[in-house]
Design an enzyme around this catalytic site. Sequence first.
Site, PDB file in Angstrom:
ATOM      1  N   ASP A  60       8.196  -3.068  -5.144  1.00 11.63           N
ATOM      2  CA  ASP A  60       8.417  -2.031  -3.923  1.00 11.63           C
ATOM      3  C   ASP A  60       7.353  -1.086  -3.971  1.00 11.63           C
ATOM      4  O   ASP A  60       6.629  -0.615  -5.041  1.00 11.63           O
ATOM      5  CB  ASP A  60       9.860  -1.463  -3.788  1.00 11.63           C
ATOM      6  CG  ASP A  60      10.342  -0.991  -4.895  1.00 11.63           C
ATOM      7  OD1 ASP A  60       9.747  -0.837  -5.990  1.00 11.63           O
ATOM      8  OD2 ASP A  60      11.609  -0.365  -4.633  1.00 11.63           O
ATOM      9  N   TYR A  62       5.242   2.889  -4.315  1.00 14.52           N
ATOM     10  CA  TYR A  62       5.608   3.807  -5.204  1.00 14.52           C
ATOM     11  C   TYR A  62       6.555   4.983  -4.491  1.00 14.52           C
ATOM     12  O   TYR A  62       6.583   4.925  -3.318  1.00 14.52           O
ATOM     13  CB  TYR A  62       4.303   4.542  -5.400  1.00 14.52           C
ATOM     14  CG  TYR A  62       3.256   3.867  -6.265  1.00 14.52           C
ATOM     15  CD1 TYR A  62       3.510   3.408  -7.534  1.00 14.52           C
ATOM     16  CD2 TYR A  62       1.906   3.417  -5.565  1.00 14.52           C
ATOM     17  CE1 TYR A  62       2.540   2.492  -8.221  1.00 14.52           C
ATOM     18  CE2 TYR A  62       0.886   2.780  -6.285  1.00 14.52           C
ATOM     19  CZ  TYR A  62       1.377   2.525  -7.683  1.00 14.52           C
ATOM     20  OH  TYR A  62       0.319   1.599  -8.339  1.00 14.52           O
ATOM     21  N   PHE A  73       0.374  -1.797  -5.241  1.00 15.16           N
ATOM     22  CA  PHE A  73      -0.322  -1.053  -6.637  1.00 15.16           C
ATOM     23  C   PHE A  73      -1.295   0.050  -6.353  1.00 15.16           C
ATOM     24  O   PHE A  73      -1.894   0.704  -7.114  1.00 15.16           O
ATOM     25  CB  PHE A  73      -0.949  -1.965  -7.404  1.00 15.16           C
ATOM     26  CG  PHE A  73       0.359  -3.156  -7.809  1.00 15.16           C
ATOM     27  CD1 PHE A  73       1.158  -2.632  -8.873  1.00 15.16           C
ATOM     28  CD2 PHE A  73       0.471  -4.236  -7.502  1.00 15.16           C
ATOM     29  CE1 PHE A  73       1.846  -3.393  -9.525  1.00 15.16           C
ATOM     30  CE2 PHE A  73       1.288  -5.252  -7.958  1.00 15.16           C
ATOM     31  CZ  PHE A  73       1.965  -4.831  -8.943  1.00 15.16           C
ATOM     32  N   HIS A 182       5.623  -7.638 -15.075  1.00 15.27           N
ATOM     33  CA  HIS A 182       4.929  -6.596 -14.084  1.00 15.27           C
ATOM     34  C   HIS A 182       4.092  -5.508 -15.133  1.00 15.27           C
ATOM     35  O   HIS A 182       4.447  -5.501 -16.156  1.00 15.27           O
ATOM     36  CB  HIS A 182       6.046  -5.802 -13.619  1.00 15.27           C
ATOM     37  CG  HIS A 182       5.683  -4.599 -12.569  1.00 15.27           C
ATOM     38  ND1 HIS A 182       5.168  -3.514 -12.657  1.00 15.27           N
ATOM     39  CD2 HIS A 182       5.795  -5.009 -11.271  1.00 15.27           C
ATOM     40  CE1 HIS A 182       5.094  -2.946 -11.634  1.00 15.27           C
ATOM     41  NE2 HIS A 182       5.375  -3.676 -10.743  1.00 15.27           N
TER      42      HIS A 182
END
Length: 215
Positions: A60, A62, A73, A182
């Site tokens: 999801d 930031y 990202f 991740h």
Amino acid sequence: MHESWKSFLDSEFNKPYFKELSKFLHDEYEHKTIYPKKSLVFSAFTTDLNEVKVVILGQDPYHTPGAAEGLAFSVPSTQPIPPSLINIYKEIDADIGHHNNTSGSLRNWQKQGVLLLNTVLTVEAHKAGSHRGKGWETFTTEVIKYLNETRPHLVFILWGRDARNKKTLIDSSKHLILESPHPSPLSAYAGFFGNHHFSKTNEFLEKNGLKPIEW
């Protein structure tokens, strides 16, 4: 949003699950601080569908001020590079020798046909995962299914549990699936580092007559 997505998005926006999601989001934006800002929620879909070669799927957005811009990202070039993206750059450097970005913006990847998509597209400030289970997962499942069916020779890069849950939607005889933990500092050493996803992506693209990504 790019016009190439119009028929797909119009169809999804009119489904009952999305109407419920829209009601939830309207209330959230009205009463809380939500990221990214409304105008950026669908930034990933400014990528021309017909140019998509690679799909990077994250979790999801930031949840800190100024960071989320609707691309998984990526952060605006004026923002500090987040820890997860620092680790992505480290893996690129180890895998292919160097990365080409001078900031945390991944818009140059987007311009090359990389769809930067999270499984959930909004989040409440300072509350990671706060918009899980509200309907976004259904939407992004439909996006992955649509890409799987309509585009040839894609590379799907799945980072983290939420992204890897979409693996069953993808035809591995048609597309390349790359998955790992991740890149977050909490999990990067559990298998993200050393995954060689960037060189593997470019090898697959070149094998199928496509231009490799300048990471």
